[in-house]
Design a protein around this motif. Sequence first.
Motif, PDB file in Angstrom:
ATOM      1  N   UNK A  58      -5.086 -57.830   5.618  1.00 21.71           N
ATOM      2  CA  UNK A  58      -4.389 -57.140   4.541  1.00 21.71           C
ATOM      3  C   UNK A  58      -2.886 -57.377   4.607  1.00 21.71           C
ATOM      4  N   UNK A  59      -2.266 -57.372   3.421  1.00 26.34           N
ATOM      5  CA  UNK A  59      -0.821 -57.503   3.337  1.00 26.34           C
ATOM      6  C   UNK A  59      -0.334 -57.069   1.973  1.00 26.34           C
ATOM      7  N   UNK A 118       5.178 -54.047  -5.226  1.00 22.87           N
ATOM      8  CA  UNK A 118       4.326 -54.551  -4.155  1.00 22.87           C
ATOM      9  C   UNK A 118       2.952 -54.887  -4.732  1.00 22.87           C
ATOM     10  N   UNK A 119       2.435 -56.048  -4.367  1.00 26.58           N
ATOM     11  CA  UNK A 119       1.100 -56.443  -4.794  1.00 26.58           C
ATOM     12  C   UNK A 119       0.237 -56.585  -3.540  1.00 26.58           C
ATOM     13  N   UNK A 120      -0.822 -55.769  -3.374  1.00 23.73           N
ATOM     14  CA  UNK A 120      -1.688 -55.884  -2.196  1.00 23.73           C
ATOM     15  C   UNK A 120      -2.500 -57.180  -2.233  1.00 23.73           C
ATOM     16  N   UNK A 121      -2.827 -57.682  -1.047  1.00 20.81           N
ATOM     17  CA  UNK A 121      -3.662 -58.877  -0.986  1.00 20.81           C
ATOM     18  C   UNK A 121      -4.439 -58.909   0.322  1.00 20.81           C
ATOM     19  N   UNK A 158      -6.979 -66.397  -0.503  1.00 18.76           N
ATOM     20  CA  UNK A 158      -6.186 -65.180  -0.682  1.00 18.76           C
ATOM     21  C   UNK A 158      -6.675 -64.488  -1.945  1.00 18.76           C
ATOM     22  N   UNK A 159      -6.814 -63.172  -1.887  1.00 14.36           N
ATOM     23  CA  UNK A 159      -7.216 -62.383  -3.047  1.00 14.36           C
ATOM     24  C   UNK A 159      -6.185 -61.290  -3.277  1.00 14.36           C
ATOM     25  N   UNK A 160      -5.552 -61.321  -4.458  1.00 15.84           N
ATOM     26  CA  UNK A 160      -4.582 -60.303  -4.840  1.00 15.84           C
ATOM     27  C   UNK A 160      -5.257 -59.252  -5.715  1.00 15.84           C
ATOM     28  N   UNK A 161      -4.900 -57.993  -5.487  1.00 18.92           N
ATOM     29  CA  UNK A 161      -5.419 -56.916  -6.315  1.00 18.92           C
ATOM     30  C   UNK A 161      -5.809 -55.715  -5.485  1.00 18.92           C
ATOM     31  N   UNK A 164     -13.093 -71.494  19.804  1.00 15.25           N
ATOM     32  CA  UNK A 164     -12.503 -70.199  19.493  1.00 15.25           C
ATOM     33  C   UNK A 164     -13.624 -69.218  19.166  1.00 15.25           C
ATOM     34  N   UNK A 165     -13.731 -68.171  19.965  1.00 18.21           N
ATOM     35  CA  UNK A 165     -14.712 -67.116  19.699  1.00 18.21           C
ATOM     36  C   UNK A 165     -14.101 -66.150  18.692  1.00 18.21           C
ATOM     37  N   UNK A 166     -14.743 -66.004  17.536  1.00 16.75           N
ATOM     38  CA  UNK A 166     -14.130 -65.254  16.442  1.00 16.75           C
ATOM     39  C   UNK A 166     -15.011 -64.100  15.992  1.00 16.75           C
ATOM     40  N   UNK A 167     -14.382 -62.926  15.867  1.00  9.14           N
ATOM     41  CA  UNK A 167     -15.039 -61.783  15.248  1.00  9.14           C
ATOM     42  C   UNK A 167     -14.649 -61.665  13.782  1.00  9.14           C
ATOM     43  N   UNK A 168     -13.706 -62.502  13.333  1.00  6.66           N
ATOM     44  CA  UNK A 168     -13.268 -62.478  11.942  1.00  6.66           C
ATOM     45  C   UNK A 168     -12.564 -63.790  11.642  1.00  6.66           C
ATOM     46  N   UNK A 169     -12.471 -64.128  10.354  1.00  5.23           N
ATOM     47  CA  UNK A 169     -11.734 -65.328   9.963  1.00  5.23           C
ATOM     48  C   UNK A 169     -10.254 -65.187  10.304  1.00  5.23           C
ATOM     49  N   UNK A 170      -9.750 -63.953  10.301  1.00  2.50           N
ATOM     50  CA  UNK A 170      -8.360 -63.741  10.653  1.00  2.50           C
ATOM     51  C   UNK A 170      -8.040 -64.183  12.071  1.00  2.50           C
ATOM     52  N   UNK A 171      -8.995 -64.054  12.991  1.00  4.07           N
ATOM     53  CA  UNK A 171      -8.773 -64.503  14.358  1.00  4.07           C
ATOM     54  C   UNK A 171      -8.689 -66.023  14.428  1.00  4.07           C
TER      55      UNK A 171
END
Length: 332
Positions: free
Chosen positions: A311-312, A302-305, A201-204, A103-110
Amino acid sequence: MYDVVLLTLGSERDASGGGCGSGGACCGGAAEAAGEKSEERCETPRVPVLACADALTARGARVATVTARSDAEIDEVLARLDGPPRPDGLTWPDPDSKTRLVVATASDGQLRAVLRRLVRRYAPPPSRRPADLPGNRTVPDLPPVGVLPLDPARSGSARDLAAQLGLPRDPAAVAAAVLDGTARRLDLLRNDGGSVTLDGVLFGAADDAGRPLHWRARVEVDDAVLSHGEDQIMACAIGNAGGYARLDDVALLADPDPADGRVEVAVAVPVVTRSAFGRKRVRLEVRRARGRAVAVVPRDEKVPFLDDGVEGELGRKRSWWTEPGAWAVWTA
């Protein structure tokens, strides 16, 4: 001789598949954040992909490069990793497969987007749980993946998962690991929202001036309660690996280990104290716990994370649990 599929995630989405990751941010997000057009970044194979393909071909592998623009196209690639039909009719990975995935990744999300589809493909329904599934897991051993980082290693504390795991970044070294290396098995976090987490995961959040915004939530790890829901929380980290171990100069996670079968959770809460002279002081209290599962129940709207960099916002209870050794990477 191995068949190797070099998978890159494209920018297009199909309406029925809902995109290749959470919130539509996993494929093109890195390019768009840099002010680039994600189509230009993803549609044409980048230099590391071509170099890795050449290195694999030179070693005798049959190589296919694929750009997947939707969940359905990711699934078409993953189907090549299926095992033979089972008597119970379940789709199961082939432990002796001669096909290997990079898997070629530009980010951990990919990378997370691909693992998410692997889980959806191979996780059996609870009503059809087979006897050969490990008792502490809901998914079988997922096929190992090679990770080809598309961007240079970042310095400082903001390291991607490949850097944290000590995986090779040079395309030729990645090719060697995929063909000659060993599979290093790692824990996977699943959640009841239908997704997965590889790093953490990081909340805040912070205001426009960079000051942290406080929020409230009940946070519990197994039987340990880190916050009952009344504390003014500054940050909360759920760590499988160490990507969110620190927040600026605050140490959140003590020693996250992506292969110990446990999740580490930390909650940072400002606490007001008084000195001997009656002066108010604010110190940051970090509460930590380890366990098999964690639940976060927001008391605010809503709590951003950030989840593996994506992002979510969390508006209702969500639970994560550990799948020990469920996924694997090829390493030298």
